[in-house]
Scaffold this motif. Sequence first.
Motif, PDB file in Angstrom:
ATOM      1  N   ALA A  73      -3.363   4.571   6.475  1.00  0.00           N
ATOM      2  CA  ALA A  73      -4.082   4.204   5.246  1.00  0.00           C
ATOM      3  C   ALA A  73      -3.909   2.721   4.928  1.00  0.00           C
ATOM      4  N   ALA A  74      -2.706   2.194   5.126  1.00  0.00           N
ATOM      5  CA  ALA A  74      -2.466   0.773   4.860  1.00  0.00           C
ATOM      6  C   ALA A  74      -3.304  -0.103   5.783  1.00  0.00           C
ATOM      7  N   LEU A  75      -3.374   0.242   7.060  1.00  0.00           N
ATOM      8  CA  LEU A  75      -4.180  -0.545   7.996  1.00  0.00           C
ATOM      9  C   LEU A  75      -5.662  -0.465   7.660  1.00  0.00           C
ATOM     10  N   GLU A  76      -6.100   0.674   7.209  1.00  0.00           N
ATOM     11  CA  GLU A  76      -7.504   0.796   6.795  1.00  0.00           C
ATOM     12  C   GLU A  76      -7.779  -0.088   5.590  1.00  0.00           C
ATOM     13  N   GLN A  77      -6.842  -0.162   4.653  1.00  0.00           N
ATOM     14  CA  GLN A  77      -6.992  -1.035   3.481  1.00  0.00           C
ATOM     15  C   GLN A  77      -6.953  -2.512   3.863  1.00  0.00           C
ATOM     16  N   LEU A  78      -6.124  -2.860   4.836  1.00  0.00           N
ATOM     17  CA  LEU A  78      -5.998  -4.264   5.252  1.00  0.00           C
ATOM     18  C   LEU A  78      -7.275  -4.806   5.883  1.00  0.00           C
ATOM     19  N   GLN A  79      -8.157  -3.932   6.306  1.00  0.00           N
ATOM     20  CA  GLN A  79      -9.401  -4.379   6.916  1.00  0.00           C
ATOM     21  C   GLN A  79     -10.465  -4.741   5.884  1.00  0.00           C
ATOM     22  N   LYS A  80     -10.191  -4.475   4.612  1.00  0.00           N
ATOM     23  CA  LYS A  80     -11.189  -4.718   3.564  1.00  0.00           C
ATOM     24  C   LYS A  80     -11.265  -6.167   3.092  1.00  0.00           C
ATOM     25  N   PRO A  81     -10.130  -6.855   2.841  1.00  0.00           N
ATOM     26  CA  PRO A  81     -10.259  -8.234   2.356  1.00  0.00           C
ATOM     27  C   PRO A  81     -10.790  -9.145   3.457  1.00  0.00           C
ATOM     28  N   PHE A  92       0.816  -1.213   0.000  1.00  0.00           N
ATOM     29  CA  PHE A  92       0.000   0.000   0.000  1.00  0.00           C
ATOM     30  C   PHE A  92       0.849   1.263   0.000  1.00  0.00           C
ATOM     31  N   GLY A  93       2.124   1.123  -0.277  1.00  0.00           N
ATOM     32  CA  GLY A  93       3.016   2.272  -0.224  1.00  0.00           C
ATOM     33  C   GLY A  93       3.712   2.336   1.125  1.00  0.00           C
ATOM     34  N   TRP A  94       4.372   3.433   1.347  1.00  0.00           N
ATOM     35  CA  TRP A  94       5.185   3.611   2.540  1.00  0.00           C
ATOM     36  C   TRP A  94       4.292   3.788   3.762  1.00  0.00           C
ATOM     37  N   GLY A  95       4.422   2.897   4.708  1.00  0.00           N
ATOM     38  CA  GLY A  95       3.695   2.973   5.983  1.00  0.00           C
ATOM     39  C   GLY A  95       4.680   2.802   7.122  1.00  0.00           C
ATOM     40  N   HIS A  96       4.748   1.589   7.657  1.00  0.00           N
ATOM     41  CA  HIS A  96       5.719   1.289   8.715  1.00  0.00           C
ATOM     42  C   HIS A  96       7.139   1.455   8.192  1.00  0.00           C
ATOM     43  N   THR A  97       7.373   0.964   6.993  1.00  0.00           N
ATOM     44  CA  THR A  97       8.641   1.168   6.288  1.00  0.00           C
ATOM     45  C   THR A  97       8.325   1.375   4.809  1.00  0.00           C
TER      46      THR A  97
END
Length: 142
Positions: free
Chosen positions: A53-61, A10-15
């Motif tokens: 944003a990445a964590l929000e996306q990870l909740q979708k699948p 999802f792009g740059w988040g934690h790293t």
Amino acid sequence: GGRRLELLHFGWGHTEGDLAVLDHATGTLFSGGLVSLDRIPDLGQAKIRGWIAALEQLQKPPVAILVPGHGPVSAPLRMRDTLGYLKGLLAQVEKRYGEGMSILEVRNQAGLPAYRNWSLQETHPQNLQHVYIELEQEELAK
């Protein structure tokens, strides 16, 4: 092995190179460093808005089992723990930054009591400082 694995970036988040892996057969999500359970995550290389944003996306699948980068195998709703910490951290720093507090004042005053029982408490002041610097960089880029 006949399994369908999906690599999620999802792009740059934690790293910069965050990658999660979803095993569709079992609904198992290997979240890597994006999810830390029961411990303060380290934002040393992070971009907090990207991580949120990445964590929000990870909740979708559809996920049945969460294997975090740190912490026990858990129910997928536990991703919200890390998300809650990050959102709380960002809100605290944004508020104080907007009030004109210095980085040292923010570092000394912005606590998140909901996470006081998590391990690595010594990481929280560093996270405050990291987010403060991110906000400064955002402001300078305008």
